[in-house]
Design an enzyme around this catalytic site. Structure first.
Site, PDB file in Angstrom:
ATOM      1  N   ASP A 252       0.685  -1.311   0.184  1.00 41.73           N
ATOM      2  CA  ASP A 252      -0.013  -0.133   0.085  1.00 41.73           C
ATOM      3  C   ASP A 252       1.070   1.370   0.048  1.00 41.73           C
ATOM      4  OD1 ASP A 252       0.110   1.058   2.997  1.00 41.73           O
ATOM      5  OD2 ASP A 252       0.286  -1.110   3.009  1.00 41.73           O
ATOM      6  N   SER A 253       0.322   2.297  -0.642  1.00 46.17           N
ATOM      7  CA  SER A 253       0.938   3.610  -0.852  1.00 46.17           C
ATOM      8  C   SER A 253       2.559   3.478  -1.060  1.00 46.17           C
ATOM      9  CB  SER A 253       1.093   4.380   0.685  1.00 46.17           C
ATOM     10  OG  SER A 253       1.361   5.604   0.582  1.00 46.17           O
ATOM     11  N   ALA A 254       3.613   3.644  -0.275  1.00 44.39           N
ATOM     12  CA  ALA A 254       4.875   3.612  -0.807  1.00 44.39           C
ATOM     13  C   ALA A 254       5.285   2.173  -0.826  1.00 44.39           C
ATOM     14  CB  ALA A 254       5.704   4.308   0.470  1.00 44.39           C
ATOM     15  N   ILE A 280      -2.453  -0.984  -3.596  1.00 49.64           N
ATOM     16  CA  ILE A 280      -3.439  -0.409  -2.799  1.00 49.64           C
ATOM     17  C   ILE A 280      -3.150   0.956  -2.718  1.00 49.64           C
ATOM     18  CG2 ILE A 280      -4.604  -0.388  -0.662  1.00 49.64           C
ATOM     19  CD1 ILE A 280      -4.067  -3.198  -0.440  1.00 49.64           C
TER      20      ILE A 280
END
Length: 886
Positions: A252-254, A280
């Site tokens: 997710d994200s990074a 995500i």
């Protein structure tokens, strides 16, 4: 005080109360206005959780990065129902990952763009911390057989008892590469356990090194090492090699960024790739060049000015703003052009141009800069990685400050005087392994399941990313990226096969919606991710990588309510024969066929997707209302599924591509530094500079003290006999048998480790980013890293391992950052912190308790609805039976 459970509770409690009061008022207004529009935040639990997370992030940016990292990377025991086995991917695997990246970059890019090939291989620990995770009930009951008859540790036994679980999810947590409410394996463990349970397999979570202490490409090396550890385990590992087709990357994200860049490296280097990836809310454009970054701030949890921090010895690099400010009017004409950072790899022509003074004369407007006839604006002058010989002066090259693309073409562009991202320098932000949105090609990758929240600031770049992967030819990379990187130019021509993509954008959801596990949107996402993972790792998946071709577009039954459904199973069976089969959607769960939304919630019928030869270049088909895009070049398959998901977990068609603004952006506008986000960051940083001015001055004094300690530590080590390879060129002293030198593969035993390649003394000719602790001397973390590499985990570039003096041991006893016996605690961006309080009351544990409470309350509601529906269905059936009898 820093970030702690107490400070978080003090900061968040008023937010909880205010949210409760505001929520009641808002619902009352909607009732008064007879508004029937449903919003995610109509649910009090989501409204509270949303504001709790937002408040925590606001608390985080009011403290130092080290403080927030220490809080989120605190070791928290796993729940009793989970089997968690911590392991460490050893240095040998890290070296293999480093070699792959060294070959990917090439010598010129390594030297001038990355800053060298050694600094990012320096680490404090003896590998990468990881965890095997699954449900205890999934563990094999078979005893572990030891060939030599020796007993093995509990951890290794747990790993062995997971071996029968073939499906593996390699999970890479988010945290903006550094911090936030999702900053380590500890903050993500409960989510990862949920995935392991739903896929009926095991997960492998990696605790990669974080920026700004370990900036790019250090985190990428660690994620790549974790993948190699799975498919090519070293002799010391207690798991068998996992076939790549049984692995799904997820993040997710990074973490999603790192998953995607890992895939592109594997693809480019011809290495085995996993079966697919789950992205995500992937953060793929670190320049913030898409509109939603500004438009969606009110509906997201991300702080409006980004992730600022209270000044510390670590960050900002410049605690006090430079003369003229961190963002100021430009002082020179191009290069670089407005919107661009200067190149780190200049050509001969560019180096020659910079010998001429371009500061004389008036500074041009942006329009004049972009259309100047002078050859200083051509691609060669702006920096090109052509293969011509290097100019001797290139080692003295200093890029000019980045220029900001202004909204008013007649304005004089601004320029950035401070580093704006902590993961990479401003000049590195448009590198394809930093911002994969500018990759030369995203084709030829394994299937991607991509999730975004419609209310998150990263929405536009995520949607654009998905379409770039599925349509490599229709969404090309910016020409400047292709000109500056030979590999990217080759990739654009080489990797043209569309990547199969399933994109889902969730209504009213913010960044990383899976954090809010109790919402119907998150439940739908978890279920879909699990179905994708199980399907794609199945050898019979064939050309259809997404189980959504067997429609999963209706809200699924909660696992938590499963018992209630089983009690009513007999009634379901009676109703089954009275409802048309086309009006039912079945869901497989624990071997039971359950009626989704209890028969009465079915709103549509499943349409069969019949395969046929496609005559046009692109065709669309519909499965349960979901828009599919298919390609004639790959008959009997499709390219992309595009869906929107409402707050109840129901899908609908995504609007046509030609109506989506984020897909109309010219490639030339992607990956540029633009005015609005740069000015917003500047205003926030100015507020922080004013608010923490005294702290910034104290930081400068602390850095000077750390430098003096660093020099004293080096002098003391030299006095105790520290020698490096190449010093004291007596051949007899260079042999492995020289007194004071020994080699060992055992960690932290005061010997030289054969697999530890480099330490802080090996970086004289390298230029790492200024935040990297590998070459710094002015932070306590840099001191701890140096001491570790001198006395404990010693690289092969050292000849001797000095012994600590008694006086040094006494000093260490009074130093809170040191230890007289054990190796010093390494940076909180790398090594987990052991809490000194009761683990059960740590803030991370409390957050999980809150989520589980919300989950239970939502489940109670769901059970009530189910009971009402079932009771009504039973009454209707009895009434009908009575009429038939009469």
């Amino acid at each position: 005080m820093g970030v702690s459970t107490t400070s978080a509770a003090v900061h968040i409690t008023p937010v909880v109360i205010k949210t409760f009061l505001r929520h009641g008022k808002r619902r009352a207004h909607k009732y008064k206005d007879s508004s029937e529009e449903e919003e995610a935040r109509d649910d009090i639990f989501f409204d509270e959780a949303f504001n709790i997370v937002k408040a925590f992030l606001e608390l985080g940016i009011q403290n130092t990065i080290e403080s927030l990292q220490g809080f989120t990377n605190t070791h928290i025991p796993a729940p009793y129902w989970a089997a968690v086995a911590p392991v460490q991917a050893p240095l040998s695997v890290c070296n293999d990952a480093a070699d792959i990246l060294i070959n990917w970059f090439g010598p010129r890019e390594l030297k001038h763009v990355v800053g060298g090939e050694r600094w990012w291989q320096v680490r404090g620990l003896d590998g990468v911390e990881c965890e095997w995770i699954t449900e205890k009930e999934y563990l094999s009951s078979d005893p572990v057989n030891c060939a030599n008859g020796e007993n093995i540790s509990q951890i290794n036994e747990t790993i062995s008892r997971m071996e029968h679980l073939e499906t593996v999810m390699l999970y890479v947590h988010g945290g903006m590469f550094k911090i936030d409410s999702k900053g380590s394996v500890n903050t993500h463990r409960y989510q990862v356990i949920r995935y392991a349970r739903k896929i009926k397999g095991r997960a492998f979570a990696v605790n990669y090194r974080k920026a700004p202490q370990y900036p790019w490409p250090a985190p990428l090396q660690d994620v790549l090492a974790a993948y190699l550890y799975l498919i090519r385990p070293p002799v010391s590992a207690h798991h068998k090699a996992v076939p790549p087709n049984k692995i799904v990357l997820a993040g997710d994200s990074a973490g999603a960024n790192l998953c995607l860049t890992t895939l592109t490296v594997l693809r480019d280097m011809g290495l085995p790739m996993p079966s697919g990836a789950v992205l995500i809310s992937p953060w793929v454009d670190l320049t913030h060049s898409f509109p939603s970054v500004m438009q969606n701030t009110p509906t997201d949890i991300i702080p409006p000015h980004g992730f600022l921090a209270k000044p510390s010895t670590l960050w900002p690099v410049d605690p006090l703003p430079p003369s003229g400010g961190r963002v100021c009017p430009t002082k020179s004409n191009p290069p670089p052009e407005p919107g661009h950072a200067d190149t780190l790899l200049p050509s001969k022509k560019r180096v020659q141009i910079e010998r001429i003074d371009h500061t004389a004369g008036p500074v041009q407007s942006q329009e004049e800069m972009l259309h100047h006839p002078d050859d200083q604006n051509d691609s060669e002058a702006s920096g090109s990685s052509s293969a011509d010989g290097e100019d001797p002066d290139i080692d003295l090259w200093e890029p000019k400050p980045p220029k900001v693309l202004m909204e008013d073409p007649n304005a004089v562009p601004l320029e950035l005087r401070s580093q704006i991202q902590q993961y990479a320098t401003t000049e590195q932000l448009t590198h394809p392994l930093v911002s994969p949105i500018v990759q030369g090609s995203l084709g030829n990758l394994p299937p991607l399941y991509i999730i975004a929240g419609d209310g998150e600031v990263l929405r536009d770049e995520i949607i654009h990313l998905a379409h770039r992967a599925a349509h490599p030819k229709e969404y090309p990379a910016r020409k400047g990226v292709l000109k500056e990187g030979n590999r990217q130019n080759e990739n654009a021509a080489k990797f043209t096969t569309p990547t199969k993509v399933h994109l889902q954008v969730f209504d009213d959801m913010c960044h990383v919606l899976t954090v809010f596990t109790f919402t119907q949107s998150a439940k739908f996402a978890y279920h879909s991710i699990a179905e994708f993972t199980k399907h794609i790792t199945n050898e019979n998946a064939g050309l259809e990588p997404f189980p959504e071709l067997r429609p999963l577009s209706r809200a699924s039954v909660d696992n938590e309510a499963l018992d209630e459904h089983k009690k009513k199973r007999s009634l379901f069976q009676r109703l089954k024969g009275k409802v048309p089969s086309s009006g039912l959607h079945h869901h497989q769960n624990n071997g039971d066929r359950l009626f989704e939304d209890e028969v009465t919630a079915v709103t549509g019928q499943v349409q069969n997707f019949k395969r046929k030869d496609l005559s046009s270049t692109e065709t669309t088909a519909t499965v349960n209302g979901d828009r599919l895009e298919a390609s004639s070049s790959q008959k009997d398959t499709f390219i992309m599924i595009r869906e929107r998901v409402d707050i109840h977990g129901h899908t609908r068609n995504m609007e046509p591509r030609e109506e989506m603004q984020c897909l109309k952006i010219s490639p030339s506008q992607i990956g540029l530094i633009k005015e609005a986000p740069a000015v917003r960051w500047s205003r926030g940083q100015e507020e922080w500079d004013s608010r923490f001015a005294k702290q910034a001055k104290r930081v400068l004094q602390s850095r000077q003290q750390s430098e003096r300690k660093y020099e004293a530590l080096v002098r003391s080590a030299r006095d105790q006999g520290l020698l490096l390879v190449g010093e004291n060129d007596d051949p007899t002293n260079a042999s492995a048998g020289t007194p004071g030198r020994s080699t060992s593969s055992n960690p932290v035993d005061g010997t030289i480790q054969e697999d530890r390649r480099y330490g802080p003394f090996d970086l004289d000719d390298e230029r790492p980013p200024p935040s990297s602790i590998a070459k710094r001397r002015d932070t306590p973390e840099a001191l701890a890293l140096l001491k570790m590499n001198i006395y404990h985990s010693v690289p092969v570039t050292h000849r001797t391992v000095p012994k600590l003096k008694a006086s040094d041991v006494v000093k260490a006893a009074f130093d809170p950052h040191d230890d007289p016996i054990r190796p010093p605690q390494q940076s909180v961006s790398e090594q987990q912190v052991r809490t000194h309080i009761i683990p059960g009351i740590h803030g991370l544990r409390l957050w999980d308790a809150i989520l589980r409470y919300f989950m239970e309350e939502k489940t109670k509601r769901a059970r009530g609805v189910v009971k009402d529906r079932v009771d009504r269905a039973g009454i209707l059936e009895e009434q009908k039976a009575g009429k038939d009898a009469r």
